[in-house]
Design an enzyme around this catalytic site. Structure first.
Site: not given
Ligand code: CMC
Length: 434
Positions: A310, A368
Site C-alpha cells: 500500500h 483487498d
C-alpha cells in the site's frame, strides 16, 4: 534548505535568490510545505510523479496514519465504526462531519430510501451492453447515463442540488450494481425494497427470484455491512482524486463519479480484490505458495502478489485486520468447512510476512486481500467484487466532492509537467521529408 519557525527558506544556487516557504500543520500527521508561490517566486515547479510527496487539498474527512495503521473517519477510529455503527450512519457521518441524532438518522435514511429506484428509462441502457460485459463496464455506462436524467438538480453551485445528487448517488448505486449482475445472468431486475436496510436491500436485489420467497441471510448482511463501512472512504486515493479532478471543472456529479469508477477498476486499486481470488485459485494448494512468492520477488518478472502493499500503510492495513477477523466469523457462523482459499490466504500471509523482501519493503496484506473471500462466501461472483467496492466508496467520493465544492481554495485541478519532448523545430512539407 534552512528552516525558520513555520517556514523553510529555499535558496536558488544559480541566482542566490531566497524564498520563504510556509509550513502548515493539520490536526494529525505530517505537515506540508505550502509551495503555491514557488512558481511565481522562482519560476520552478515541484516534480512528484504519482503524488508521492504532494498534498493536493486540505480535508476534514478522513485521516490515515500509515506507520501506526490508523484510519479515522471524521475522527472516529475505523475499528469502533465497524463494530458499532451502520453503513447508513457512516454515510451520514462522512457527509455531515458528525454522528447523527436518532431523528437526523431517520430523516437521512428516508432521504436515501426515497431515491433507491432508478428511472425506468435507464433500463433500456442495459440491452445495449453485451451480456458478458464486465459489471464495472455496466457501472461506468449506467452511472454516466444518469447524468442525462435528473435535470432538477444539475446546478453544482447550489448546495441543495448537490445534496439531492448525493442522496441519489448513494441510493441508486446498489440498484444499478444489482441490475448489472441480473442483466449479465439473464435474470429479471428486482425493484429495491425500502423496508430493508442498505446491505439487506442489495442482497435482496442481487439474489431474490420471482419464483421463490427470499430471506436475507443475516450473517451475509452483517459481513456486507462491515465491508461497506471499511471501504466507505480512504482520503485522496486514485479514484477519489479522479473524482476531485474531474469535478474541479464544475462537471456533473454523476459524470465525475464515473471518473472514480474508471480509476477504481484498475488492478492496482479496487480491481485488486478480483485479482486476489484469481491468484489464490491459481496457487491452488499451499505447497505452491513459495513458487508465487519467488515470482513476486523476481526483479525480471513484473508479477506482483495482489492484495499486498500500500502506498501509505507501512505497518498494517487496519481494514485488512478487521476483514480477516470478519472472514473467520463469517465462515464460522455459516458453519461451513474452512474455505480452502482462506487457508491458502492465511498461509500466504504468514510466509510473505516472514520473508525479507516483503519485510524490507513493508508489504502487508491490504483491504483487498481478504474481502474477496467474504464476498465469495456470500455467493457474490468474482467480477462483482469491484462493483461492491464502488458501491461502498460512492459516499466517500461524494463527501470529498461536496467538501471540495465548498472549499474557498478550490480551483480547477491543473497539474504541471516537466517537458522532455523535442525542442522547437520547423514543420517540413511531406515531399521534403527524408
Ligand atoms: N508484490 C511484490 N512486490 C511489490 C508489491 C506486491 N504486491 N507491491 C509493491 N512491491 C514492491 C515493488 O516492486 C517495489 O520494489 P522495489 O523497491 O524493489 O522496486 C516496492 O515494493 C515499492 O512498490 P511501489 O510500486 O513503488 O509502491 P506504490 O506505493 O507505488 O504502490 C501498490 C502501491 C498498492 C500499487 C502496490 O503495492 C501494488 O501494486 N500492490 C498490488 C495491488 C494491490 O493489492 N492493490 C490494492 C491496494 S489497497 C486498496 C486500494 O487502494 O484499492
Amino acid at each position: 534548505m534552512a528552516e525558520k519557525q513555520n517556514t523553510v527558506t529555499i535558496t536558488d544556487n544559480r541566482s542566490g535568490k531566497k524564498v520563504d516557504i510556509p509550513i502548515q500543520h493539520g490536526t494529525h500527521g505530517s505537515g506540508v510545505f505550502d509551495v503555491r508561490k514557488m512558481y511565481s517566486e522562482l519560476g520552478m515547479f515541484t516534480y512528484d510523479p504519482g503524488f508521492v510527496s504532494t498534498a493536493t487539498c486540505s480535508s476534514y474527512i478522513t485521516y490515515i496514519d500509515g506507520d501506526e495503521g490508523i484510519l479515522l473517519y471524521r475522527g472516529y477510529p475505523i475499528e469502533q465504526l465497524a463494530e458499532k455503527s451502520s453503513y447508513i450512519e457512516v454515510c451520514y457521518l462522512l457527509l455531515n462531519g458528525h454522528l447523527p441524532s436518532a431523528a437526523q438518522l431517520e430523516t437521512f435514511r428516508c432521504n436515501i430510501t426515497c431515491h433507491t429506484m432508478v428511472h425506468e428509462g435507464m433500463r433500456r441502457f442495459y440491452s445495449g451492453f453485451r451480456h458478458d460485459a464486465h459489471p464495472m463496464a455496466f457501472m461506468l455506462g449506467c452511472v454516466g447515463a444518469m447524468s442525462s436524467f435528473y435535470h432538477d438538480s444539475t446546478d453544482v453551485t447550489n448546495p441543495r442540488h448537490r445534496e439531492i445528487s448525493a442522496h441519489r448517488l448513494i441510493a441508486k448505486m446498489p440498484t444499478l450494481a444489482a441490475d448489472s449482475y441480473r442483466y449479465s445472468m439473464g435474470l429479471p431486475f428486482n425493484f429495491p425494497k425500502n423496508k430493508l436496510d442498505y446491505s439487506d436491500n442489495f442482497l435482496y436485489m442481487m439474489f431474490a427470484l420471482p419464483t421463490d420467497d427470499y430471506e436475507v441471510n443475516p450473517v451475509h448482511a452483517k459481513a456486507l455491512r462491515t465491508i461497506l463501512i471499511l471501504h466507505a472512504d480512504h482520503e485522496q486515493n486514485a479514484s477519489t482524486s479522479s473524482v476531485r479532478l474531474a469535478s474541479s471543472s464544475g462537471a456533473n456529479p454523476f459524470a465525475s463519479v464515473c471518473a472514480g469508477i474508471a480509476s477504481l477498476w484498475g488492478p492496482a486499486h479496487g480491481g485488486a480484490n478480483e485479482a486476489v481470488i484469481k491468484t489464490l485459485e491459481e496457487i491452488g494448494e499451499a505447497k505452491n505458495i513459495p513458487k508465487f512468492v519467488a515470482r513476486a520477488k523476481d526483479k525480471d518478472d513484473p508479477y506482483r502478489l495482489m492484495g499486498f502493499g500500500h502506498r501509505i500503510y507501512k505497518n498494517f492495513d487496519p481494514r485488512a485486520t478487521l476483514i480477516r477477523d470478519a472472514c473467520h466469523e463469517l465462515l464460522n457462523d455459516l458453519g461451513e468447512q474452512q474455505d480452502p482459499l482462506f487457508e491458502i490466504a492465511l498461509e500466504l500471509e504468514r510466509i510473505a510476512l516472514e520473508d525479507d523482501y516483503f519485510k524490507e519493503r513493508k508489504l502487508y496484506p491490504n483491504v483487498d486481500f481478504y474481502s474477496g473471500i467474504i464476498l465469495r462466501a456470500m455467493g457474490i461472483p468474482i467480477n462483482m467484487f469491484t462493483v461492491v467496492f464502488a458501491m461502498a466508496r460512492t459516499v466517500g467520493w461524494i463527501a470529498q466532492w461536496m467538501e471540495m465544492m465548498d472549499d474557498p481554495e478550490q480551483r480547477i485541478g491543473r497539474p504541471r509537467q516537466l517537458y522532455v519532448g523535442p525542442a522547437t523545430r520547423d514543420y517540413v512539407p511531406i515531399d521534403e521529408r527524408e
